[in-house]
Design a protein around this motif. Sequence first.
Motif, mmCIF file in Angstrom:
data_model
loop_
_atom_site.group_PDB
_atom_site.id
_atom_site.type_symbol
_atom_site.label_atom_id
_atom_site.label_comp_id
_atom_site.label_asym_id
_atom_site.label_seq_id
_atom_site.Cartn_x
_atom_site.Cartn_y
_atom_site.Cartn_z
ATOM 1 N N LEU A 11 0.837 -1.126 0.047
ATOM 2 C CA LEU A 11 0.045 0.240 -0.013
ATOM 3 C C LEU A 11 0.819 1.255 0.007
ATOM 4 O O LEU A 11 0.729 2.010 -0.536
ATOM 5 N N SER A 12 1.852 1.239 0.723
ATOM 6 C CA SER A 12 2.658 2.432 0.661
ATOM 7 C C SER A 12 3.656 2.645 -0.477
ATOM 8 O O SER A 12 3.478 3.734 -0.926
ATOM 9 N N GLY A 13 3.846 1.518 -1.247
ATOM 10 C CA GLY A 13 4.406 1.770 -2.612
ATOM 11 C C GLY A 13 3.467 2.207 -3.597
ATOM 12 O O GLY A 13 3.653 2.950 -4.205
ATOM 13 N N ALA A 14 2.006 1.813 -3.454
ATOM 14 C CA ALA A 14 0.948 1.969 -4.236
ATOM 15 C C ALA A 14 0.710 3.743 -4.083
ATOM 16 O O ALA A 14 0.489 4.294 -4.917
ATOM 17 N N VAL A 15 0.945 4.259 -2.757
ATOM 18 C CA VAL A 15 0.989 5.457 -2.503
ATOM 19 C C VAL A 15 1.900 6.353 -3.098
ATOM 20 O O VAL A 15 1.568 7.360 -3.458
ATOM 21 N N LEU A 16 3.195 5.844 -3.080
ATOM 22 C CA LEU A 16 4.311 6.689 -3.459
ATOM 23 C C LEU A 16 4.181 6.742 -4.926
ATOM 24 O O LEU A 16 4.413 7.730 -5.543
ATOM 25 N N PHE A 17 3.782 5.488 -5.651
ATOM 26 C CA PHE A 17 3.531 5.546 -6.956
ATOM 27 C C PHE A 17 2.412 6.500 -7.329
ATOM 28 O O PHE A 17 2.496 7.472 -8.212
ATOM 29 N N GLY A 20 2.938 10.265 -6.917
ATOM 30 C CA GLY A 20 3.804 10.849 -7.655
ATOM 31 C C GLY A 20 3.269 10.942 -9.164
ATOM 32 O O GLY A 20 3.472 12.054 -9.889
ATOM 33 N N ALA A 21 2.377 10.022 -9.422
ATOM 34 C CA ALA A 21 1.876 9.924 -10.785
ATOM 35 C C ALA A 21 0.577 11.244 -10.848
ATOM 36 O O ALA A 21 0.543 12.052 -11.924
ATOM 37 N N GLY A 22 -0.165 11.331 -9.675
ATOM 38 C CA GLY A 22 -1.169 12.235 -9.633
ATOM 39 C C GLY A 22 -0.512 13.675 -9.577
ATOM 40 O O GLY A 22 -1.119 14.566 -10.272
ATOM 41 N N ILE A 23 0.528 13.795 -8.825
ATOM 42 C CA ILE A 23 1.356 15.339 -8.815
ATOM 43 C C ILE A 23 1.474 15.583 -10.013
ATOM 44 O O ILE A 23 1.450 16.953 -10.429
ATOM 45 N N ALA A 24 2.226 14.882 -10.693
ATOM 46 C CA ALA A 24 2.839 15.245 -12.116
ATOM 47 C C ALA A 24 1.752 15.369 -13.062
ATOM 48 O O ALA A 24 1.839 16.424 -13.847
ATOM 49 N N PHE A 25 0.522 14.596 -12.930
ATOM 50 C CA PHE A 25 -0.451 15.018 -13.866
ATOM 51 C C PHE A 25 -1.005 16.501 -13.635
ATOM 52 O O PHE A 25 -1.301 17.263 -14.441
#
Length: 154
Positions: A11-17, A20-25
């Motif tokens: 879950l923390s890996g999913a949050v990290l990914f 990151g993807a959401g912020i970039a978008f």
Amino acid sequence: MYEWLKIIHILSGAVLFGTGAGIAFFMLRAHMTRNVVTMAAVGSIVVLADFVFTATAVVVQPISGLGLIHLQGYSLTEPWLMAAYGLYVLIGICWLPVVWIQMELAKMAKRAQVEGEALPPRYFSLFRIWFILGWPAFAGVIGIYWLMVAKPVF
């Protein structure tokens, strides 16, 4: 204990990914509007999200990962783990300036909004650096996911 730790790690890996993807978008989409009100608002939200979600996951990942390594009986120096550590450091080297850049971009957009002026050239220079640093960080996270799943023998 192992199952709980693995769930936390995944879950923390999913949050990290995902963060990151959401912020970039959202940063990219706000930037593309060229609307300083949107850019300032999204910039401040992105900075908050990075501190609340990304920073938390950055701490949880190695703690849960070390626990899983121990519970599974792996050596800390397994080649695939060493590669993962290296990628994690690379991601951190990219992420730390990105967080600072996001704070600067949000401040510059807010200042432009309040003063009714155009964004300074520095905004666009920093945005380019932010954009460039995102790619190795993104690739690094994908690489770590692959290493965790494949556990390749080098």
